[in-house]
Design an enzyme around this catalytic site. Structure first.
Site, PDB file in Angstrom:
ATOM      1  N   GLY A 279       0.672  -1.278   0.052  1.00 31.98           N
ATOM      2  CA  GLY A 279       0.136   0.107  -0.172  1.00 31.98           C
ATOM      3  C   GLY A 279       0.956   1.181   0.033  1.00 31.98           C
TER       4      GLY A 279
ATOM      5  N   CYS B  54     -22.931  -6.235 -19.660  1.00 26.29           N
ATOM      6  CA  CYS B  54     -21.785  -6.689 -18.807  1.00 26.29           C
ATOM      7  C   CYS B  54     -20.434  -5.697 -19.504  1.00 26.29           C
ATOM      8  CB  CYS B  54     -21.139  -7.987 -18.805  1.00 26.29           C
ATOM      9  SG  CYS B  54     -22.316  -9.276 -18.136  1.00 26.29           S
TER      10      CYS B  54
ATOM     11  N   CYS C 186     -27.977  -8.519 -17.441  1.00 32.90           N
ATOM     12  CA  CYS C 186     -27.272  -8.245 -18.765  1.00 32.90           C
ATOM     13  C   CYS C 186     -27.971  -8.474 -19.605  1.00 32.90           C
ATOM     14  CB  CYS C 186     -25.829  -8.966 -18.772  1.00 32.90           C
ATOM     15  SG  CYS C 186     -25.262  -8.853 -20.542  1.00 32.90           S
TER      16      CYS C 186
ATOM     17  N   CYS D 143     -26.063 -11.605 -21.854  1.00 34.12           N
ATOM     18  CA  CYS D 143     -25.983 -13.107 -21.168  1.00 34.12           C
ATOM     19  C   CYS D 143     -26.688 -13.057 -20.246  1.00 34.12           C
ATOM     20  CB  CYS D 143     -24.457 -13.062 -20.951  1.00 34.12           C
ATOM     21  SG  CYS D 143     -23.918 -12.472 -19.391  1.00 34.12           S
TER      22      CYS D 143
ATOM     23  N   CYS E 203     -18.846 -12.003 -20.182  1.00 32.70           N
ATOM     24  CA  CYS E 203     -20.044 -12.285 -20.872  1.00 32.70           C
ATOM     25  C   CYS E 203     -19.965 -13.116 -22.106  1.00 32.70           C
ATOM     26  CB  CYS E 203     -20.378 -10.839 -21.335  1.00 32.70           C
ATOM     27  SG  CYS E 203     -22.111 -10.487 -21.943  1.00 32.70           S
TER      28      CYS E 203
END
Lengths: 200, 292
Positions: free
Chosen positions: B40, B274, B249, B252, B280
């Site tokens: 980090g 998506c 979606c 899909c 997808c």
């Protein structure tokens, strides 16, 4: 310069500097990302280990040292100075605190003698490579922290007495600290400062 | 070679492998190792000029160029899609300068470079994901002085960020940050996850893959090692939540993925699809709905 070529310090470096450096770095990166896991460094066959340096430690040094990285060598590793100066072009310094990389054997000095960085710049610290006699997973020291799913453990021969105690004391100073690489033969394991250890 | 990968036919001559010279790679590799050792923390590095402008992923490209090897299989996404301009350019760049195989399938990739999404398919521990980062400093809009933000990180002084989130709640009743939502890494460093939607934040937590972040203009590299705690900032009475949709979606039918709203005409027609094109496409293949 002619006499350098006549000595053992002309032992070959990487046969293919670009791809050998990359492969050695990736082994080191994998080790840093998963402390306690032992990685085999895919070193090229021609690479020779000068002095008491193993092949993994040599590959690590060849991949990461250059003119920007002052290097400190412990007395037992001083035989590698000519080789590393020649291949990496790195300055060799007399004080551990001034080194961005240090290589030691069983004679590794007190860890707080290295550059531990500052709270503002914890990246400016020494990376210490210790060439050990044996390196195995399982056993004496339990590791946890970033990169470790639950716990990992290492069993290492060839470290001075009190080494783990010193390392435990450094943990309180995080993010300051020393990142350590244990190297043995063709293998290495990393102990970045973020790893918390417990001695059994 | 696995299905779905494609070798690049012609590599450009006259450049080193992966474009960067070896000394630059060593400098970046050293920065990456320090970044992994202090999860980090943003490691400064000597970012190079790249043959594309800042803002197009120069940081991510330099990180990828420094880690990639001949055996790697590279996937590049831009907002989840493999076939948008930024993704295509970067994939071609690495194809031409390294000759490595590229893929659009998440499961085949060893390195995924991404702009602003994390793939829906769960990453594995033998994969590395490289994020393109525009502004790495999470405190930058609260404190413009680098010397001050550096001190705030040193002291773990992150109160101002909590105040900012609190002010959102006081004004709007909820935290309004929808992307680049600040996280704490391993309980120590406040970090920007790059402008991924907050929908993706939970994927960073305890992710099995190594995550590397590169900011070219701002000259910073940072990292989240595998299996590292990444917590989105929140309050006990206002816990962190991710986006949800009423729609599925349109292609899909997924109800679990991040959806993009697509305007289809000038009469208010729209659809939700998506954002992750590989996810997808794979779902359509599984359901036998794949177009010939």
């Amino acid at each position: 310069m002619a006499q350098i070529f006549a000595t053992e310090s002309l032992a070959p470096g990487f046969a293919d500097p670009v791809h050998d450096s990359q492969a050695s770095f990736r082994a080191a990166l994998a080790a840093f990302a998963r402390p306690g896991r032992i990685e085999r460094v895919p070193v090229s066959p021609g690479i020779a280990a000068p002095g008491s340096l193993g092949r993994a430690a040599t590959a690590f040094a060849l991949a990461l040292l250059d003119l920007d990285t002052p290097l400190w060598l412990s007395p037992s590793m001083s035989g590698a100075a000519g080789y590393l100066r020649f291949h990496c072009g790195c300055p060799v310094v007399a004080e551990p605190r001034k080194a961005s990389f240090a290589i030691a054997g069983g004679d590794v000095p007190a860890l707080d003698g290295f550059d531990l960085g500052t709270d503002e710049f914890p990246d400016r610290t020494t990376t210490l490579i210790i060439c050990v006699e044996s390196l195995r997973t399982g056993g004496a020291v339990t590791l946890s922290g970033p990169g470790i799913q639950e716990t990992a453990s290492l069993s290492i021969e060839g470290l001075p007495a009190g080494f783990w105690q010193q390392r435990v004391e450094l943990q309180a100073m995080f993010p300051r600290g020393v990142d350590i690489v244990f190297a043995c033969g063709d293998e290495l394991a990393a102990l970045p400062r973020s790893t918390r250890i417990k001695e059994a | 070679m696995m299905d779905g990968t494609s070798a690049t036919a012609a590599t450009t001559t006259g450049y080193n492998f992966a474009y960067l010279d070896e000394q630059t790679k060593r400098m970046i590799r050293r920065a990456i190792l320090k970044a992994v050792a202090v999860p980090g923390y943003q490691v400064p590095f000597a970012s190079r000029e790249m043959p594309l402008p800042y803002g197009w992923g120069t940081g991510g490209i330099q990180v990828t160029a420094s880690i990639i090897g001949q055996a790697d299989v590279l996937k590049v996404i831009d907002q989840g899609a493999d076939d948008t301009t930024n993704a295509v350019s970067i994939r071609k760049f690495f194809g031409r300068t390294t000759g490595v195989a590229t893929t659009e399938r998440t499961i085949e990739a060893t390195i995924v470079q991404t702009r602003h999404r994390v793939p829906e398919t769960k990453l594995r521990d033998d994969q590395i994901i490289v994020y393109q980062v525009p502004v790495p400093e999470p405190l930058r809009w609260l404190e413009p002085r680098e010397a001050e933000t550096r001190k705030m990180h040193a002291l773990s002084e992150y109160g101002p960020m909590h105040v900012k989130l609190y002010e959102d709640i006081a004004r709007y009743g909820r935290v309004t940050t929808a992307y680049d939502y600040p996280v704490m890494v391993d309980g120590r460093y406040l970090m920007r996850p790059s402008p991924i939607p907050k929908f993706d934040n939970p994927k960073l937590d305890m992710c099995p893959a190594l995550q590397l972040f590169g900011a070219g203009r701002e000259k910073r590299i940072y990292a989240v090692p595998p299996y590292t705690s990444v917590k989105s900032l929140d309050f006990e009475d206002h816990p962190f939540t991710i986006e949800s949709w009423d729609e599925a979606c349109a292609i899909c039918g997924s109800t679990e993925s991040f959806l993009d709203e697509v305007i289809t005409d000038d009469k208010g027609g729209r659809m939700f699809v998506c954002s992750d094109t590989d996810y997808c496409g794979e779902r359509r293949k599984e359901s036998g709905d794949e177009p010939a």
